[in-house]
Design an enzyme around this catalytic site. Structure first.
Site, PDB file in Angstrom:
ATOM      1  N   GLU A 163       3.690   3.762  16.345  1.00 49.15           N
ATOM      2  CA  GLU A 163       3.669   4.705  15.956  1.00 49.15           C
ATOM      3  C   GLU A 163       5.000   4.813  17.408  1.00 49.15           C
ATOM      4  OE1 GLU A 163       6.117   6.457  14.403  1.00 49.15           O
ATOM      5  OE2 GLU A 163       5.554   7.926  13.656  1.00 49.15           O
ATOM      6  N   ASP A 164       6.245   5.014  17.580  1.00 50.47           N
ATOM      7  CA  ASP A 164       6.989   5.514  18.718  1.00 50.47           C
ATOM      8  C   ASP A 164       6.859   6.504  19.427  1.00 50.47           C
ATOM      9  OD1 ASP A 164       7.754   7.115  16.894  1.00 50.47           O
ATOM     10  OD2 ASP A 164       9.623   7.187  16.968  1.00 50.47           O
ATOM     11  N   ASP A 189       5.285  14.049  17.144  1.00 51.24           N
ATOM     12  CA  ASP A 189       5.619  15.426  17.771  1.00 51.24           C
ATOM     13  C   ASP A 189       4.555  16.088  16.839  1.00 51.24           C
ATOM     14  OD1 ASP A 189       6.736  17.245  18.248  1.00 51.24           O
ATOM     15  OD2 ASP A 189       8.821  17.056  17.687  1.00 51.24           O
ATOM     16  N   GLY A 201       3.014  15.976  14.402  1.00 50.00           N
ATOM     17  CA  GLY A 201       2.115  14.757  13.540  1.00 50.00           C
ATOM     18  C   GLY A 201       1.959  15.163  11.945  1.00 50.00           C
ATOM     19  N   THR A 260       4.146  13.636  10.584  1.00 52.32           N
ATOM     20  CA  THR A 260       4.650  11.898   9.630  1.00 52.32           C
ATOM     21  C   THR A 260       3.104  10.804   9.874  1.00 52.32           C
ATOM     22  OG1 THR A 260       6.686  11.807  10.703  1.00 52.32           O
ATOM     23  CG2 THR A 260       5.454   9.897   9.984  1.00 52.32           C
ATOM     24  N   LEU A 261       2.769  10.717  11.137  1.00 54.66           N
ATOM     25  CA  LEU A 261       1.357  10.275  10.767  1.00 54.66           C
ATOM     26  C   LEU A 261       0.419  11.146   9.486  1.00 54.66           C
ATOM     27  CD1 LEU A 261       0.891   9.499  14.613  1.00 54.66           C
ATOM     28  CD2 LEU A 261       0.919   8.123  12.451  1.00 54.66           C
ATOM     29  N   LYS A 268       3.992  13.745  22.312  1.00 56.82           N
ATOM     30  CA  LYS A 268       4.377  15.550  22.633  1.00 56.82           C
ATOM     31  C   LYS A 268       4.189  16.329  21.325  1.00 56.82           C
ATOM     32  CE  LYS A 268       8.727  16.006  21.411  1.00 56.82           C
ATOM     33  NZ  LYS A 268      10.899  15.439  21.165  1.00 56.82           N
ATOM     34  N   PHE A 281      13.399  16.434  23.968  1.00 57.17           N
ATOM     35  CA  PHE A 281      13.690  14.645  22.805  1.00 57.17           C
ATOM     36  C   PHE A 281      14.699  14.133  23.607  1.00 57.17           C
ATOM     37  CE2 PHE A 281      16.241  12.798  19.764  1.00 57.17           C
ATOM     38  CZ  PHE A 281      15.439  12.597  18.692  1.00 57.17           C
ATOM     39  N   ASP A 337      15.316   6.635  18.957  1.00 55.90           N
ATOM     40  CA  ASP A 337      17.369   6.525  18.726  1.00 55.90           C
ATOM     41  C   ASP A 337      17.595   8.707  18.447  1.00 55.90           C
ATOM     42  OD1 ASP A 337      16.383   7.927  16.055  1.00 55.90           O
ATOM     43  OD2 ASP A 337      17.910   8.138  15.469  1.00 55.90           O
ATOM     44  N   ARG A 361      18.705   2.629  20.523  1.00 56.54           N
ATOM     45  CA  ARG A 361      17.583   2.536  20.300  1.00 56.54           C
ATOM     46  C   ARG A 361      17.084   0.991  21.682  1.00 56.54           C
ATOM     47  NH1 ARG A 361      15.251   4.050  15.892  1.00 56.54           N
ATOM     48  NH2 ARG A 361      15.930   4.592  14.083  1.00 56.54           N
TER      49      ARG A 361
HETATM   50  P1  5GP Z   1       6.442  14.100  13.592  1.00 53.05           P
HETATM   51  O1  5GP Z   1       6.247  13.906  12.000  1.00 53.05           O
HETATM   52  O2  5GP Z   1       5.121  13.565  14.499  1.00 53.05           O
HETATM   53  O3  5GP Z   1       7.320  15.405  14.017  1.00 53.05           O
HETATM   54  O4  5GP Z   1       7.858  13.380  14.208  1.00 53.05           O
HETATM   55  C1  5GP Z   1       7.573  12.418  13.702  1.00 53.05           C
HETATM   56  C2  5GP Z   1       8.605  11.439  14.259  1.00 53.05           C
HETATM   57  O5  5GP Z   1      10.147  12.235  14.944  1.00 53.05           O
HETATM   58  C3  5GP Z   1       9.147   9.734  15.191  1.00 53.05           C
HETATM   59  O6  5GP Z   1       8.149   8.629  14.221  1.00 53.05           O
HETATM   60  C4  5GP Z   1       9.440  10.285  15.657  1.00 53.05           C
HETATM   61  O7  5GP Z   1      10.660   9.429  14.867  1.00 53.05           O
HETATM   62  C5  5GP Z   1      10.775  11.774  15.559  1.00 53.05           C
HETATM   63  N1  5GP Z   1      11.075  12.721  17.164  1.00 53.05           N
HETATM   64  C6  5GP Z   1      10.531  13.402  16.820  1.00 53.05           C
HETATM   65  N2  5GP Z   1      10.240  13.642  18.170  1.00 53.05           N
HETATM   66  C7  5GP Z   1      11.135  12.242  18.650  1.00 53.05           C
HETATM   67  C8  5GP Z   1      11.978  12.179  19.927  1.00 53.05           C
HETATM   68  O8  5GP Z   1      11.818  13.576  20.616  1.00 53.05           O
HETATM   69  N3  5GP Z   1      13.190  11.818  19.992  1.00 53.05           N
HETATM   70  C9  5GP Z   1      13.652  10.976  19.109  1.00 53.05           C
HETATM   71  N4  5GP Z   1      14.431   9.819  18.866  1.00 53.05           N
HETATM   72  N5  5GP Z   1      12.892  11.010  18.380  1.00 53.05           N
HETATM   73  C10 5GP Z   1      11.281  11.655  17.724  1.00 53.05           C
END
Ligand code: 5GP
Length: 179
Positions: A95-96, A99, A101, A103-104, A127, A148, A155, A161
């Site tokens: 994963e990139d 944040d 959590g 999504t994962l 993060k 961010f 992106d 990207r």
């Molecule tokens: P989560 O579900 O953990 O909140 O978010 C994961 C997804 O949110 C990442 O795969 C990414 O696409 C996007 N994301 C969260 N924080 C950032 C950030 O600081 N910059 C960018 N470009 N994408 C983010």
């Protein structure tokens, strides 16, 4: 032409990628790996990691989204699922950034439902400030503050990207970072 001040430089990133790849190679010695990149964000990270991981490895991708511009929608959409047979495989999800959590958490459940031998998570960035669910992150590139970030696959509105480094994104910096 690429400009903008790096938060993580190309050198820092490549050094850490080397360390992570060495760790994974050691942990999976004698095993075969299915590396699954979560697109689009993880494409650069996984391609750098794949070149350095020293165990037999297959690569596949999963296309998912949960963010629009700088805000999470809270809902994860899978646009394209893994095509390889996951059953009994040792899977690492690349994963990139993690944040909230959410999504994962969702994607790990999706993979677990396919009955792999194991699933681990390797995230380039972590993060923690807005984490909403507990996630065990097995491999982490960098812990970052509540900013961010863009670049190295990440992106803003599908831009930046292709930056080879990580930059902190501010609305008024759009014109100063050219990817
Ligand atoms: P989560 O579900 O953990 O909140 O978010 C994961 C997804 O949110 C990442 O795969 C990414 O696409 C996007 N994301 C969260 N924080 C950032 C950030 O600081 N910059 C960018 N470009 N994408 C983010």
């Amino acid at each position: 032409m690429i400009t903008g001040k790096p938060f993580l430089t190309v050198e820092q990133i490549q050094r850490r990628v080397k360390e992570l790849a060495a760790q994974i190679s050691e942990d999976y010695e004698g095993k075969e790996l299915l590396a699954v990149g979560i697109l689009k964000g993880a494409f650069m990270f996984l391609s750098d990691m794949a070149k350095l991981i020293q165990v037999p490895m297959n690569v596949d991708f999963l296309v998912a989204s949960s963010y629009i511009k700088t805000h999470t929608t809270g809902e994860v959409v899978i646009h394209a699922d893994i095509r390889e047979d996951v059953k009994n495989k040792h899977v690492i999800l690349f994963e990139d950034i993690v944040d909230t959590g959410l999504t994962l958490q969702y994607l790990k459940e999706v993979v677990l439902s396919k009955k792999p031998a194991s699933v681990k998570i390797c995230t380039f960035l972590n993060k923690k400030a807005h984490r909403q669910v507990h996630m065990d992150l097995d491999y982490v590139g960098f812990d970052i503050p509540d900013e961010f970030v863009v670049g190295y696959g990440l992106d803003y509105d599908n831009r930046f990207r292709n930056l080879p480094y990580i930059a902190i994104f501010k609305e008024d910096s759009v014109d100063n970072i050219k990817g």
